[in-house]
Design a protein around this motif. Structure first.
Motif, PDB file in Angstrom:
ATOM      1  N   ASP A 320       0.803  -1.273   0.075  1.00  0.00           N
ATOM      2  CA  ASP A 320      -0.074   0.095  -0.136  1.00  0.00           C
ATOM      3  C   ASP A 320       0.829   1.248   0.101  1.00  0.00           C
ATOM      4  O   ASP A 320       0.483   2.204  -0.761  1.00  0.00           O
ATOM      5  CB  ASP A 320      -0.788  -0.091   1.148  1.00  0.00           C
ATOM      6  CG  ASP A 320      -1.812  -1.056   1.121  1.00  0.00           C
ATOM      7  OD1 ASP A 320      -2.272  -1.618   0.158  1.00  0.00           O
ATOM      8  OD2 ASP A 320      -2.347  -1.851   2.292  1.00  0.00           O
ATOM      9  N   ALA A 321       1.928   1.215   0.735  1.00  0.00           N
ATOM     10  CA  ALA A 321       2.780   2.343   0.880  1.00  0.00           C
ATOM     11  C   ALA A 321       3.588   2.620  -0.403  1.00  0.00           C
ATOM     12  O   ALA A 321       3.761   3.921  -0.974  1.00  0.00           O
ATOM     13  CB  ALA A 321       4.038   2.092   1.845  1.00  0.00           C
ATOM     14  N   ALA A 322       3.723   1.719  -1.294  1.00  0.00           N
ATOM     15  CA  ALA A 322       4.506   1.833  -2.691  1.00  0.00           C
ATOM     16  C   ALA A 322       3.573   2.792  -3.423  1.00  0.00           C
ATOM     17  O   ALA A 322       4.103   3.413  -4.423  1.00  0.00           O
ATOM     18  CB  ALA A 322       4.737   0.553  -3.237  1.00  0.00           C
ATOM     19  N   ALA A 323       2.286   2.608  -3.378  1.00  0.00           N
ATOM     20  CA  ALA A 323       1.431   3.554  -3.930  1.00  0.00           C
ATOM     21  C   ALA A 323       1.282   5.040  -3.559  1.00  0.00           C
ATOM     22  O   ALA A 323       0.712   5.809  -4.302  1.00  0.00           O
ATOM     23  CB  ALA A 323      -0.196   3.071  -3.978  1.00  0.00           C
ATOM     24  N   LEU A 324       2.278   5.308  -2.448  1.00  0.00           N
ATOM     25  CA  LEU A 324       2.288   6.571  -1.884  1.00  0.00           C
ATOM     26  C   LEU A 324       0.741   7.200  -1.662  1.00  0.00           C
ATOM     27  O   LEU A 324       0.434   8.182  -2.047  1.00  0.00           O
ATOM     28  CB  LEU A 324       2.998   7.506  -2.831  1.00  0.00           C
ATOM     29  CG  LEU A 324       4.410   7.105  -3.221  1.00  0.00           C
ATOM     30  CD1 LEU A 324       5.214   7.808  -4.388  1.00  0.00           C
ATOM     31  CD2 LEU A 324       5.383   6.836  -1.866  1.00  0.00           C
ATOM     32  N   PRO A 325       0.033   6.368  -0.778  1.00  0.00           N
ATOM     33  CA  PRO A 325      -1.251   7.331  -0.524  1.00  0.00           C
ATOM     34  C   PRO A 325      -1.139   8.508   0.258  1.00  0.00           C
ATOM     35  O   PRO A 325      -0.279   8.623   1.169  1.00  0.00           O
ATOM     36  CB  PRO A 325      -1.923   6.104   0.442  1.00  0.00           C
ATOM     37  CG  PRO A 325      -0.746   5.451   1.035  1.00  0.00           C
ATOM     38  CD  PRO A 325       0.330   5.375  -0.128  1.00  0.00           C
ATOM     39  N   GLY A 326      -2.115   9.463  -0.393  1.00  0.00           N
ATOM     40  CA  GLY A 326      -2.193  10.697   0.222  1.00  0.00           C
ATOM     41  C   GLY A 326      -0.903  11.656   0.232  1.00  0.00           C
ATOM     42  O   GLY A 326      -0.715  12.643   0.693  1.00  0.00           O
TER      43      GLY A 326
END
Length: 778
Positions: A320-326
Motif C-alpha cells: 500500500d505504501a508503494a502507491a504513496l497514499p495521500g
C-alpha cells in the motif's frame, strides 16, 4: 565454583565491560528451570528486567510461550531465559539474544548437551513435512550449536543434575566459567549537534551515539530542501535517497524515528512502512517522544501520530505504501532488506525516501538489497546518501555474545569473494550435491552456500539454516569452481502423498511443505494433484560476479538431467520416481521469462497478493515422466480455461506484462486445435479489424483469439498490441482507462490500434469464410 558465585562473577564482568555473558544450564528440565531463577537472583538482576521464553508457566517474572519470542523484538532486558527443552528454534535465539542489554545475562536451558542433537522437540515437528516424520529430522543444527557454545568465549556451561536443590548445590558442575577478564568499558562519547544541522539541537541530544547523530544529520535530506551533506555520492536532479545500514542494536530505527518526529514537527507528512507493523514500533516511539518533549503532539493512534503543526507520522503496509497514499512529503522504509527488490524499486519514483536496513541480523538478511537494489538505485536519478552505524547502543563493541550469535546463526554468512569465482563459466564448473554432513564438515563451504542462499531471497531467517541442515524434504545442488560455490539451488521434495492425506487436503486440511500439491488439491480441486512426486526449486542463486553467464540455467539443466536418470530416479530421491520439477514465486515479467526459457510452464497464477511483496504468485512445472506430464497437462488446460474469469475478476488490475509472460509460458498443447468460432463470430472480428462493429458484439470470440495468440504467439503481434489485448479483451477495462494506462494519444487512437491488432489474428487463425469476408472490405 558454585552456581551462585559463577552467576555473580558473570554479571560483574559483564557490567565492567558493558558486555553480555551467556549461561548454559544443561540437564533435567525442572532442575535447569529452577537453577535459572536462582542464577538470576545470585547475579542480583531485577525481576522486572527479566523475561523467559518457555513452555513452563511457573516463572517469577514475565514469560511467554515458545512461539512468542517476537514479543522481545525491539525491547531490552537485563536477563532473558530461553528454555530449549520443549522447543528451540533458531529464530527464537535470534530474537531473544538481541534483547539482552549490556551488563546482562543470556540464559539458555537445554537437555544434556551430548544428547541434545538426538532428541526431537516441537521445532523439529515443523521440519517434518509429509510424507516424512519427526524421526527423519537429523538434529545437525543443534549439533553445530552445541559446538559453538563450547568453543566461544563469554559462554559459561553448567551441567545441572536432577537432584538440584539450590544455587549452592553440588548438583551443578561448571564445565566452563565463560569468564574473559575484559578491560573496563570506555565512556561513550556524547553526540553534539552538527554545526550545519537543520533539525533542532534537542533532536541530536536525544541520540545515544555519535553514529546515530550522524545518521539523523543525513536524514535531514528527507526535508526535500537543498540540504548539502557530505555523504551524497552524486549530484543528480532527483530527490534524495538515504540508505541507513547497521547491524542489529545500532539504533538505525531510533535515528529514523528521531528524524520522523523532527519532520512532523515542521509540518511534513512522513509515511513509514516495514514488513510488519510491530517492526516500526521503534520509529513511532522515538517520533512520539520528540513531539511530547516539545509539546507538539496533537493526537496519537496505533497507525498515526499527528503534530500540532499539521505534520504527521503514519504507517502503511509495504504494497500500500508503494502507491504513496495521500502524497506524503517523505517516506521511511524500515527493514528494507526484508522486502523484495521489485517492491523497493517502486519507492524510487516518489518523494525523498530513506531505506533503513539491518546488515546482519534477525529482521532481514536478504542480500538482494545490497546486490540488486543498490544497482537500481545507482542507475536512478536519485542523489544517494549512504550512512552506516557501527557502534552498538545496548552494549560495547566486541561483545562476545553478539559474536557467538553471528557465528551460531550464520548472520554474517556471505558468498565467496568475487575474485574466487570470477572465472566460473559453464565449461569450468562442477555439479555437486551439498549434503548436510558435508556442509557441517566444512565451515567455509557452509558459510558460502548459506550466504548465496541468503542472496536468493529477500527475507532469510535463522530458521532457514536449520531447514538446510535438518529438514528431510530438502536437498541442495551447486555449481562450484575449484571448491567455491558459484551457483546454488535448494530443492524441496513434494507430493507422493498417501490417498488418505490427499483426501484430507481435498476436504480443506493444509499440508505443510508441499506448495504445489496443496494448491492443486485444495484450491484447484484436483484429488490426485498430490500423488506424483515433484521437487520444487525453493531458492536458486548465482554469485553476482558471474550473473547472466548462464550458470543458473546450467544448474537447472543439471538438476533435470539428474532426476531424469534411471526413469526419473535422481541420486538423492530415496530411490523413488521423480515426476516433475516445479517452482513458485512472486511473478514479475523478468522472472517469468527466466523460468520459461528454462522449460518451465505456467499452471497457476494466484488470485491474491503476497502481503509483503504485493505480487501474485506464479506456479510453473517441468515434467520428467508421463505422470508428471499428465499432471502438468491438465493444470495447463485448466489454467487456460479459468484465465478469462480470473482476469476480469481478481486479476483485473494485474500488470499486463505479467499476464503476457504468464500466458506465453503456458504449454502450447493446452490450446485447442480449433478456436471454435462460428461464422458470426468471425464476421464481428473481421469487421472490428476494419474499424466497424464493436468488441462488445462478441466478446467471447475476442477472448478466445487473444488467449490463443498470447499463448502461441503465431500472429507476430508486438508487445504493445499484446498489452492492448490483455487490458481490453482479457481484463475488460474501459477504453478510456486502457488508453490512459498504455499512454495512447487518445481513446479513438486506442480503438484504431485495437482494430489493427485484430488483422493478424484473422490472417493467422481465421477460417476460409473469415478471410472471404475480409475481402468485403477491400
Amino acid at each position: 565454583m558454585t552456581l551462585s558465585s559463577l552467576a555473580a562473577d558473570l554479571r560483574a564482568e559483564a557490567e565492567r565491560a558493558n558486555e553480555r555473558r551467556a549461561l548454559v544450564l544443561a540437564g533435567d528440565a525442572d532442575a535447569t528451570r529452577a537453577a535459572a531463577v536462582d542464577a538470576i537472583g545470585a547475579a542480583d538482576l531485577p525481576i522486572t528486567e527479566c523475561t523467559a521464553i518457555s513452555a513452563a508457566d511457573d516463572w517469577p517474572f514475565e514469560y511467554h510461550g515458545p512461539r512468542e519470542s517476537r514479543e522481545l523484538l525491539g525491547r531490552t532486558q537485563q536477563a532473558v531465559v530461553l528454555d530449549g527443552h520443549d522447543e528451540c528454534s533458531p529464530n527464537a535465539i535470534g530474537r531473544t539474544v538481541g534483547a539482552v542489554d549490556g551488563g546482562g545475562l543470556y540464559v539458555l536451558l537445554a537437555p544434556e548437551l551430548d544428547d541434545w542433537a538426538d532428541r526431537h522437540d516441537a521445532f523439529d515437528e515443523t521440519l517434518a513435512v509429509p510424507p516424512f516424520g519427526v524421526d527423519d529430522v537429523t538434529g545437525q543444527f543443534r549439533r553445530r550449536l552445541v559446538a559453538t557454545l563450547r568453543e566461544h568465549p563469554g559462554v559459561a556451561i553448567c551441567e545441572v543434575g536432577g537432584d538440584y536443590d539450590g544455587p549452592e548445590s553440588g548438583a551443578v558442575e561448571v564445565r566452563d566459567d565463560g569468564l574473559t577478564d575484559p578491560f573496563p568499558a570506555r565512556p561513550r562519547e556524547a553526540p553534539e549537534p552538527p554545526a550545519d544541522a537543520v533539525f533542532p539541537a534537542e533532536t541530536y541530544r536525544a541520540c545515544m551515539t555519535v553514529d546515530q547523530a550522524e545518521a539523523v544529520h543525513e536524514l535531514e535530506a528527507l526535508r526535500g530542501d537543498d540540504v548539502d551533506h557530505h555523504a551524497g555520492d552524486k549530484d543528480d536532479d532527483g530527490p534524495p535517497a538515504v540508505v541507513v545500514e547497521a547491524d542489529r542494536g545500532r539504533g538505525k530505527s531510533s535515528a529514523a524515528g528521531l528524524a520522523a518526529g523532527a519532520l512532523a514537527r515542521e509540518g511534513r507528512d512522513v509515511l513509514v512502512t516495514a514488513p510488519d507493523r510491530r517492526g516500526a514500533d521503534e520509529i513511532f516511539e522515538r517520533a512520539r517522544e520528540r513531539l511530547v518533549a516539545t509539546d507538539s503532539l496533537l493526537a496519537d493512534s496505533t497507525h498515526a501520530i499527528d503534530a500540532d503543526s499539521g505534520g504527521c507520522v503514519r504507517f502503511a503496509r509495504p504494497p500500500d505504501a508503494a502507491a504513496l497514499p495521500g502524497e506524503p512529503d517523505a517516506v521511511i522504509v524500515d527493514e528494507a532488506a526484508a522486502l523484495p527488490v521489485s517492491l523497493l524499486e517502486r519507492f524510487v519514483e516518489g518523494p525523498p525516501v530513506a531505506f533503513c536496513t539491518t546488515v546482519h541480523g534477525y529482521e532481514g538478511a536478504g542480500r538482494s538489497f545490497d546486490v540488486r537494489f543498490r544497482d537500481h538505485l545507482a542507475d536512478s536519478e536519485r542523489d544517494v546518501i549512504d550512512v552506516r552505524l557501527d557502534e552498538p547502543i545496548r552494549y560495547a563493541a566486541g561483545d562476545p555474545i553478539e559474536s557467538w550469535a553471528f557465528r551460531a546463526l550464520l548472520l554474517d554468512a556471505r558468498p565467496p569473494v568475487d575474485q574466487l569465482v570470477a572465472d566460473a563459466t559453464p565449461d569450468s564448473v562442477s555439479y555437486e550435491t551439498l549434503t548436510p554432513e558435508r556442509l557441517l564438515a566444512d565451515e567455509h563451504l557452509l558459510r558460502e552456500a548459506f550466504g548465496l542462499l541468503v542472496l536468493a531471497h529477500y527475507r532469510t531467517e535463522p530458521d532457514d539454516l536449520a531447514r538446510l541442515l535438518d529438514a528431510p524434504n530438502l536437498t541442495c545442488r551447486a555449481l562450484t569452481r575449484e571448491g567455491r560455490v558459484a551457483s546454488i539451488a535448494l530443492l524441496a521434495r513434494e507430493g507422493g502423498l498417501s490417498e488418505e492425506t490427499r483426501e484430507r487436503v481435498y476436504r480443506g486440511e493444509r499440508v505443510r511443505g508441499n506448495m504445489l500439491p496443496d494448491v492443486f488439491t485444495s484450491q484447484l480441486r484436483d484429488r490426485d494433484g498430490g500423488a506424483p512426486v515433484g521437487y520444487r526449486v525453493m531458492r536458486i542463486a548465482t554469485h553476482h560476479a558471474v550473473r547472466s553467464g548462464g550458470l543458473g540455467s546450467l544448474l537447472l539443466d543439471e538438476v533435470e538431467a539428474e532426476f531424469r536418470e534411471d526413469g526419473g530416479r535422481g541420486s538423492d530421491s530415496l530411490g523413488e520416481q521423480v515426476d516433475y520439477l516445479g517452482v513458485g514465486y512472486g511473478a514479475t515479467p523478468d522472472l517469468l521469462d527466466f523460468w520459461a526459457e528454462n522449460g518451465y510452464r505456467t499452471v497457476h497464477l494466484s488470485t491474491t497478493k503476497n502481503d509483503s511483496s504485493g505480487e501474485h504468485s506464479a506456479l510453473m512445472m517441468r515434467p520428467l515422466t508421463d505422470d508428471g506430464a499428465d499432471l502438468a497437462a491438465r493444470h495447463s488446460e485448466w489454467f487456460r480455461e479459468r484465465a478469462p474469469g480470473v482476469l476480469t475478476g481478481p486479476l483485473a488490475d494485474l500488470d499486463p506484462d505479467v499476464v503476457r509472460r504468464a500466458l506465453r509460458s503456458v504449454d502450447d498443447d493446452a490450446v485447442p486445435e480449433n478456436p471454435g468460432l462460428g461464422e458470426r463470430d468471425w464476421r464481428v472480428v473481421v469487421d472490428a479489424a476494419n474499424g466497424m462493429g464493436s468488441y462488445h458484439a462478441a466478446p467471447a470470440a475476442f477472448t478466445e483469439l487473444a488467449l490463443r495468440d498470447l499463448i502461441l504467439g503465431d500472429a507476430g503481434l508486438d508487445p504493445s498490441a499484446e498489452r492492448l489485448l490483455v487490458e481490453k479483451v482479457l481484463q475488460n477495462r474501459e477504453w478510456d482507462a486502457v488508453a490512459d494506462d498504455l499512454d495512447r494519444v487518445s481513446t479513438r487512437m486506442t480503438m484504431r490500434a485495437f482494430g489493427d491488432a485484430c488483422e493478424p489474428l484473422v490472417d493467422t487463425y481465421g477460417t476460409e469464410a473469415a478471410k472471404e469476408h475480409r475481402q468485403y472490405w477491400n
